[in-house]
Design a protein around this motif. Structure first.
Motif, PDB file in Angstrom:
ATOM      1  N   ASP A   1       0.831  -1.204   0.000  1.00  0.00           N
ATOM      2  CA  ASP A   1       0.000   0.000   0.000  1.00  0.00           C
ATOM      3  C   ASP A   1       0.865   1.253   0.000  1.00  0.00           C
ATOM      4  O   ASP A   1       0.538   2.256  -0.648  1.00  0.00           O
TER       5      ASP A   1
ATOM      6  N   VAL B   1       2.059   1.858  -3.512  1.00  0.00           N
ATOM      7  CA  VAL B   1       1.017   2.423  -4.368  1.00  0.00           C
ATOM      8  C   VAL B   1       0.856   3.914  -4.092  1.00  0.00           C
ATOM      9  O   VAL B   1       0.765   4.732  -5.018  1.00  0.00           O
ATOM     10  N   ARG B   2       0.842   4.287  -2.819  1.00  0.00           N
ATOM     11  CA  ARG B   2       0.683   5.709  -2.487  1.00  0.00           C
ATOM     12  C   ARG B   2       1.871   6.536  -2.970  1.00  0.00           C
ATOM     13  O   ARG B   2       1.710   7.684  -3.389  1.00  0.00           O
TER      14      ARG B   2
ATOM     15  N   GLN C   1      -2.249  10.403  -6.883  1.00  0.00           N
ATOM     16  CA  GLN C   1      -3.679  10.604  -6.709  1.00  0.00           C
ATOM     17  C   GLN C   1      -4.242   9.715  -5.613  1.00  0.00           C
ATOM     18  O   GLN C   1      -5.276  10.027  -5.018  1.00  0.00           O
ATOM     19  N   GLN C   2      -3.551   8.608  -5.326  1.00  0.00           N
ATOM     20  CA  GLN C   2      -4.008   7.733  -4.252  1.00  0.00           C
ATOM     21  C   GLN C   2      -3.927   8.447  -2.908  1.00  0.00           C
ATOM     22  O   GLN C   2      -4.786   8.261  -2.039  1.00  0.00           O
ATOM     23  N   ARG C   3      -2.900   9.285  -2.735  1.00  0.00           N
ATOM     24  CA  ARG C   3      -2.773  10.031  -1.485  1.00  0.00           C
ATOM     25  C   ARG C   3      -3.910  11.038  -1.338  1.00  0.00           C
ATOM     26  O   ARG C   3      -4.340  11.329  -0.215  1.00  0.00           O
TER      27      ARG C   3
ATOM     28  N   GLU D   1      -7.222   9.147  -0.391  1.00  0.00           N
ATOM     29  CA  GLU D   1      -7.140   8.517   0.925  1.00  0.00           C
ATOM     30  C   GLU D   1      -6.842   9.531   2.026  1.00  0.00           C
ATOM     31  O   GLU D   1      -6.470   9.163   3.139  1.00  0.00           O
TER      32      GLU D   1
ATOM     33  N   HIS E   1      -6.113   5.283 -12.405  1.00  0.00           N
ATOM     34  CA  HIS E   1      -7.198   5.339 -11.422  1.00  0.00           C
ATOM     35  C   HIS E   1      -7.298   4.055 -10.598  1.00  0.00           C
ATOM     36  O   HIS E   1      -8.334   3.748 -10.039  1.00  0.00           O
ATOM     37  N   HIS E   2      -6.203   3.318 -10.524  1.00  0.00           N
ATOM     38  CA  HIS E   2      -6.210   2.052  -9.790  1.00  0.00           C
ATOM     39  C   HIS E   2      -6.535   2.288  -8.305  1.00  0.00           C
ATOM     40  O   HIS E   2      -6.045   3.223  -7.678  1.00  0.00           O
ATOM     41  N   ARG E   3      -7.395   1.456  -7.773  1.00  0.00           N
ATOM     42  CA  ARG E   3      -7.691   1.381  -6.344  1.00  0.00           C
ATOM     43  C   ARG E   3      -8.407   2.619  -5.806  1.00  0.00           C
ATOM     44  O   ARG E   3      -8.497   2.800  -4.598  1.00  0.00           O
ATOM     45  N   ILE E   4      -8.950   3.453  -6.651  1.00  0.00           N
ATOM     46  CA  ILE E   4      -9.817   4.530  -6.166  1.00  0.00           C
ATOM     47  C   ILE E   4     -11.117   3.874  -5.704  1.00  0.00           C
ATOM     48  O   ILE E   4     -11.718   3.088  -6.444  1.00  0.00           O
TER      49      ILE E   4
END
Length: 301
Positions: free
Chosen positions: A170, A173-174, A179-181, A184, A205-208
């Motif tokens: 994780d 990924v961040r 954009q993941q940050r 989240e 847009h993975h894991r949004i």
């Protein structure tokens, strides 16, 4: 596996959502179309090294594959089944070379080439010692090349720390997907039933955790089309709301790069004031990281 063929149908069948010039832009970006002399000259370095594409870790195959193909050719001479597999691999390679020459589209070709090599190894086991030695040398060549392959992938993606257990997946990924940050952020809570994000510039847009739309540089973009029809902020808010969008995630740096390269955002390069004015009409961002920001789209009656 079907990617080399799928884009061809965009020029034969009705396709919705492509920006004007999107098909040509994709063909250029994916090295599409019939090959020229430059493609032939670049084939060896791209497949065997030492060049890298910038899109994928390279080379696509590496030098052991030359030995494998050589052994597979011998196996094709020895056995009809191997000959059929080699024929499939050769056909798939020909399709790749005359359609879209991205390295990842070689996955199907590589699978059948390895299958032919494995069949040759199986045939060699029951033959003389010289045949068994030749097959063993081919296997050893592949094993010897493995560290180089892993090093190339690690250098390209930086994900080797996850593989070695030194970094949490994780956290990787961040770090890799800014954009993941944003999505989240501690101050945010999401409801997949009501929230929907429109991404502009950023396409990863993975894991949004909610429904989202991330048009590529080849597709028409909802916000760009709405700004073309009207510069009134409330009109654009209303149009986005009718499509179910509640949030806008934007990467301004990526927008500027993409607008110079791809047709879908070209309007933003020609008239940058439209986007700037619309963003000024939005409330302060819910989360921001440099020139990336996540906004709430105001609700309008």
């Amino acid at each position: 596996v079907g990617n080399p063929l799928a884009p061809l149908f965009a020029s034969w069948l009705p396709v919705d959502g492509l920006a004007p010039g999107g098909t040509l832009a994709f063909a250029r970006d994916a090295r599409g179309g019939l090959p020229g002399i430059a493609d032939v000259r670049a084939l060896g370095p791209r497949l065997l090294g030492p060049t890298e594409s910038g899109l994928y870790p390279g080379p696509a195959w590496g030098w052991p594959v030359v030995a494998w193909f050589g052994l597979a050719a011998v196996g094709a001479w020895m056995d009809r089944r191997v000959r059929q597999i080699v024929g499939v691999a050769a056909g798939l390679f020909a399709i790749w070379f005359v359609t879209f020459r991205w390295e990842r589209f070689l996955i199907a070709t590589t699978f059948f080439a390895c299958l032919a090599f494995a069949g040759t190894v199986g045939l060699a086991v029951g033959r003389t010692r010289a045949w068994r030695l030749l097959a063993a040398l081919g296997l050893l060549a592949g094993v010897a090349y493995t560290p180089s392959s892993f090093t190339s992938i690690a250098r390209f993606s930086g994900g080797h720390a996850v593989f070695l257990g030194r970094e949490d997946p994780d956290a990787f990924v961040r770090r890799s997907l800014p954009q993941q940050r944003l999505v989240e952020h501690d101050s945010l809570s999401w409801d997949p039933a009501t929230d929907r994000i429109l991404l502009l510039g950023e396409m990863r847009h993975h894991r949004i955790p909610v429904p989202r739309a991330a048009p590529t540089g080849f597709n028409t973009h909802t916000l760009v089309e709405d700004l073309r029809r009207s510069v009134a902020a409330e009109t654009v808010h209303r149009a986005l709301g009718r499509r179910g969008f509640t949030h806008l995630l934007i990467d301004r740096d990526w927008v500027e790069r993409s607008a110079r390269q791809y047709p879908s955002l070209r309007d933003l390069l020609e008239e940058p004031g439209k986007l700037a004015a619309y963003l000024d009409s939005l409330p302060p961002p819910l989360a921001a990281d440099g020139r990336r920001a996540l906004y709430r789209i105001p609700e309008t009656p």
